[in-house]
Design a protein around this motif. Structure first.
Motif, PDB file in Angstrom:
ATOM      1  N   LEU A   1     -37.838  30.946  -0.671  1.00  0.00           N
ATOM      2  CA  LEU A   1     -38.310  29.777   0.270  1.00  0.00           C
ATOM      3  C   LEU A   1     -38.965  28.944  -0.724  1.00  0.00           C
ATOM      4  O   LEU A   1     -39.081  27.609  -0.888  1.00  0.00           O
ATOM      5  N   ALA A   2     -40.071  29.721  -1.516  1.00  0.00           N
ATOM      6  CA  ALA A   2     -41.173  28.899  -2.119  1.00  0.00           C
ATOM      7  C   ALA A   2     -40.368  28.067  -3.158  1.00  0.00           C
ATOM      8  O   ALA A   2     -40.671  27.092  -3.935  1.00  0.00           O
ATOM      9  N   ARG A   3     -39.635  28.817  -3.935  1.00  0.00           N
ATOM     10  CA  ARG A   3     -38.829  28.328  -5.032  1.00  0.00           C
ATOM     11  C   ARG A   3     -37.858  27.195  -4.695  1.00  0.00           C
ATOM     12  O   ARG A   3     -37.613  26.340  -5.483  1.00  0.00           O
ATOM     13  N   THR A   4     -37.257  27.347  -3.697  1.00  0.00           N
ATOM     14  CA  THR A   4     -36.455  26.349  -2.845  1.00  0.00           C
ATOM     15  C   THR A   4     -37.337  24.956  -2.712  1.00  0.00           C
ATOM     16  O   THR A   4     -37.012  23.902  -3.097  1.00  0.00           O
ATOM     17  N   ILE A   5     -38.428  25.222  -2.104  1.00  0.00           N
ATOM     18  CA  ILE A   5     -39.396  24.015  -1.966  1.00  0.00           C
ATOM     19  C   ILE A   5     -39.778  23.372  -3.227  1.00  0.00           C
ATOM     20  O   ILE A   5     -39.845  22.321  -3.555  1.00  0.00           O
ATOM     21  N   VAL A   6     -40.023  24.256  -4.272  1.00  0.00           N
ATOM     22  CA  VAL A   6     -40.385  23.477  -5.585  1.00  0.00           C
ATOM     23  C   VAL A   6     -39.424  22.816  -6.128  1.00  0.00           C
ATOM     24  O   VAL A   6     -39.587  21.912  -6.789  1.00  0.00           O
ATOM     25  N   ALA A   7     -38.137  23.565  -5.991  1.00  0.00           N
ATOM     26  CA  ALA A   7     -36.939  22.671  -6.678  1.00  0.00           C
ATOM     27  C   ALA A   7     -36.605  21.475  -5.822  1.00  0.00           C
ATOM     28  O   ALA A   7     -36.433  20.410  -6.683  1.00  0.00           O
ATOM     29  N   LEU A   8     -36.949  21.282  -4.671  1.00  0.00           N
ATOM     30  CA  LEU A   8     -36.616  20.108  -3.737  1.00  0.00           C
ATOM     31  C   LEU A   8     -37.791  19.227  -3.758  1.00  0.00           C
ATOM     32  O   LEU A   8     -37.615  18.079  -3.702  1.00  0.00           O
ATOM     33  N   ILE A   9     -38.908  19.629  -3.671  1.00  0.00           N
ATOM     34  CA  ILE A   9     -40.040  18.944  -3.412  1.00  0.00           C
ATOM     35  C   ILE A   9     -41.387  19.282  -4.120  1.00  0.00           C
ATOM     36  O   ILE A   9     -41.716  20.484  -3.977  1.00  0.00           O
TER      37      ILE A   9
ATOM     38  N   LYS B   1     -31.967  35.113   7.455  1.00  0.00           N
ATOM     39  CA  LYS B   1     -32.449  36.872   7.537  1.00  0.00           C
ATOM     40  C   LYS B   1     -32.642  37.152   8.913  1.00  0.00           C
ATOM     41  O   LYS B   1     -32.538  36.097   9.763  1.00  0.00           O
ATOM     42  N   ARG B   2     -32.729  38.488   9.183  1.00  0.00           N
ATOM     43  CA  ARG B   2     -32.931  38.944  10.389  1.00  0.00           C
ATOM     44  C   ARG B   2     -34.229  39.071  11.282  1.00  0.00           C
ATOM     45  O   ARG B   2     -34.505  39.495  12.255  1.00  0.00           O
TER      46      ARG B   2
ATOM     47  N   PHE C   1     -32.030  20.653   2.195  1.00  0.00           N
ATOM     48  CA  PHE C   1     -32.744  21.614   2.202  1.00  0.00           C
ATOM     49  C   PHE C   1     -32.712  23.079   2.697  1.00  0.00           C
ATOM     50  O   PHE C   1     -32.743  24.085   2.202  1.00  0.00           O
ATOM     51  N   ALA C   2     -32.215  22.809   3.984  1.00  0.00           N
ATOM     52  CA  ALA C   2     -32.011  23.848   4.856  1.00  0.00           C
ATOM     53  C   ALA C   2     -30.773  24.683   4.268  1.00  0.00           C
ATOM     54  O   ALA C   2     -30.464  25.854   3.985  1.00  0.00           O
ATOM     55  N   ARG C   3     -29.663  23.983   3.530  1.00  0.00           N
ATOM     56  CA  ARG C   3     -28.444  24.452   3.088  1.00  0.00           C
ATOM     57  C   ARG C   3     -28.840  25.187   1.848  1.00  0.00           C
ATOM     58  O   ARG C   3     -28.283  26.238   1.405  1.00  0.00           O
ATOM     59  N   SER C   4     -29.683  24.454   0.745  1.00  0.00           N
ATOM     60  CA  SER C   4     -30.119  25.100  -0.540  1.00  0.00           C
ATOM     61  C   SER C   4     -30.862  26.367  -0.199  1.00  0.00           C
ATOM     62  O   SER C   4     -30.511  27.453  -0.826  1.00  0.00           O
ATOM     63  N   PHE C   5     -31.645  26.319   0.748  1.00  0.00           N
ATOM     64  CA  PHE C   5     -32.418  27.671   1.098  1.00  0.00           C
ATOM     65  C   PHE C   5     -31.320  28.937   1.703  1.00  0.00           C
ATOM     66  O   PHE C   5     -31.599  29.923   1.087  1.00  0.00           O
ATOM     67  N   ILE C   6     -30.428  28.584   2.575  1.00  0.00           N
ATOM     68  CA  ILE C   6     -29.735  29.463   3.072  1.00  0.00           C
ATOM     69  C   ILE C   6     -28.621  30.186   1.996  1.00  0.00           C
ATOM     70  O   ILE C   6     -28.530  31.332   1.620  1.00  0.00           O
ATOM     71  N   ASP C   7     -28.370  29.270   1.136  1.00  0.00           N
ATOM     72  CA  ASP C   7     -27.472  29.532  -0.081  1.00  0.00           C
ATOM     73  C   ASP C   7     -27.908  30.573  -0.966  1.00  0.00           C
ATOM     74  O   ASP C   7     -27.568  31.360  -1.433  1.00  0.00           O
ATOM     75  N   LYS C   8     -29.106  30.215  -1.231  1.00  0.00           N
ATOM     76  CA  LYS C   8     -30.170  31.100  -2.333  1.00  0.00           C
ATOM     77  C   LYS C   8     -30.592  32.475  -1.545  1.00  0.00           C
ATOM     78  O   LYS C   8     -30.265  33.571  -2.409  1.00  0.00           O
ATOM     79  N   VAL C   9     -30.582  32.372  -0.363  1.00  0.00           N
ATOM     80  CA  VAL C   9     -30.909  33.732   0.357  1.00  0.00           C
ATOM     81  C   VAL C   9     -29.658  34.590   0.363  1.00  0.00           C
ATOM     82  O   VAL C   9     -29.743  35.801  -0.172  1.00  0.00           O
TER      83      VAL C   9
ATOM     84  N   GLU D   1     -25.127  32.048   7.938  1.00  0.00           N
ATOM     85  CA  GLU D   1     -24.929  31.214   6.783  1.00  0.00           C
ATOM     86  C   GLU D   1     -24.916  29.556   7.261  1.00  0.00           C
ATOM     87  O   GLU D   1     -24.796  28.579   6.673  1.00  0.00           O
ATOM     88  N   TYR D   2     -25.049  29.400   8.679  1.00  0.00           N
ATOM     89  CA  TYR D   2     -25.090  28.207   9.250  1.00  0.00           C
ATOM     90  C   TYR D   2     -26.278  27.502   9.502  1.00  0.00           C
ATOM     91  O   TYR D   2     -27.458  28.215   9.614  1.00  0.00           O
ATOM     92  N   ILE D   3     -26.155  26.369   9.565  1.00  0.00           N
ATOM     93  CA  ILE D   3     -27.393  25.398   9.910  1.00  0.00           C
ATOM     94  C   ILE D   3     -27.557  25.158  11.633  1.00  0.00           C
ATOM     95  O   ILE D   3     -26.148  24.743  11.903  1.00  0.00           O
TER      96      ILE D   3
END
Length: 301
Positions: free
Chosen positions: A11-19, A250-251, A267-275, A285-287
């Motif tokens: 999540l941290a890396r995703t946020i850095v990439a997007l914002i 994740k569970r 953002f939500a999609r990018s995070f889910i895909d990376k996880v 896999e859904y939002i």
């Protein structure tokens, strides 16, 4: 951010990439857990169970890396069949020193082996959890009679509402033949009352303005169940007046994204895909969003 699940480094890396946000990439802990995921912990639990003479069978459940099916001899000589989930155990030992983790594993095994309940139903421990639809696959084609299958309801997308017993050591699916004459509506009422009792343990980690992680402290494996309760949604209302998008890849946690944020869905999609590319113990896999009081899948463009 001590205490957050290890995968939140994603999540941290995703946020850095997007914002762009200086310094945020190092927020996740670098300490490695003793067991990387539930599958590795399950191997260890099965190995130890097989060494106990009271255990007749301990096999991995093919539909879920966190679960195993155990058959052991009860005090009356009758076989007792258990469906065991090691998710809670992993959550407890994840950050413990090796010696303390060993103590927790042994306590888990002792409770599992010595417990002599013929029925898995305990009303005060019943919860309605959110689990992958594949969780039900193990009951297909294995000769299980319909009235002895798991108690569940459909939800949305790739997840279902699965009724489980949430004890100190594991999550165990509830079978329909364990609940007596209770209807699914009655099970739901009992389960939601029990989940509501956990609201005081809900922990919110604000990752960024408009983005938060919610977990049930000390019982992270039931965190997705919060999405089924009115009390949880009531706590979100004042913070997110325009609503939220929900990610539960994740569970053990709920990711909440304010709809007012630019590119919130992306953002939500990018995070889910990376996880899903990098992590174990996956859920959906859904939002999602809540419409008309129900959790529903977001139609992405």
């Amino acid at each position: 951010m001590p205490g957050l699940p290890k995968y939140l480094g994603v999540l941290a890396r995703t946020i850095v990439a997007l914002i762009p946000l200086s310094g945020f990439a190092n927020a996740a802990s670098s300490d490695m857990p003793q067991f990387r995921d539930v599958a590795a912990l399950r191997v260890e639990v099965i190995s130890r169970l097989k060494a106990d003479s009271r255990v007749k069978q301990a096999i991995p459940n093919p539909a879920d890396p966190a679960r195993l099916d155990v058959t052991r001899v009860g005090s009356t000589g009758k076989d007792i069949h258990l469906q065991v989930d090691v998710t809670n155990l992993l959550g407890r030992i994840r950050d413990l020193p090796a010696g303390e983790a060993e103590t927790e594993i042994e306590r888990f095994l002792t409770t599992l082996v010595l417990s002599d309940s013929e029925s898995g139903f305990q009303a005060d421990l019943l919860i309605a959890n959110i689990r992958p639809r594949e969780h039900l696959d193990a009951f297909k084609g294995d000769g299980t009679e319909p009235d002895k299958g798991p108690a569940f309801e459909t939800l949305a997308g790739d997840v279902v509402i699965l009724y489980q017993i949430d004890n100190d050591d594991s999550l165990a699916s509830v079978r329909l033949d364990d609940v007596g004459d209770r209807s699914l509506a009655q099970l739901r009422q009992l389960a939601l009352e029990n989940i509501n009792k956990q609201i005081t343990k809900v922990k919110q980690e604000r990752i960024l303005d408009g983005i938060s992680i919610f977990t049930v402290k000390g019982d992270e494996a039931i965190s997705p169940a919060l999405l089924l309760t009115e009390k949880f949604w009531a706590t979100l209302g004042p913070q997110f007046p325009n609503g939220v998008f929900i990610a539960i890849p994740k569970r053990d946690a709920i990711v909440v994204v304010d709809k007012r944020l630019p590119n919130a869905v992306q953002f939500a999609r990018s995070f889910i895909d990376k996880v899903f590319k990098t992590e174990p113990d996956l859920l959906s896999e859904y939002i999602f969003e809540r419409r008309d009081g129900k959790l529903q899948v977001v139609a992405e463009q």
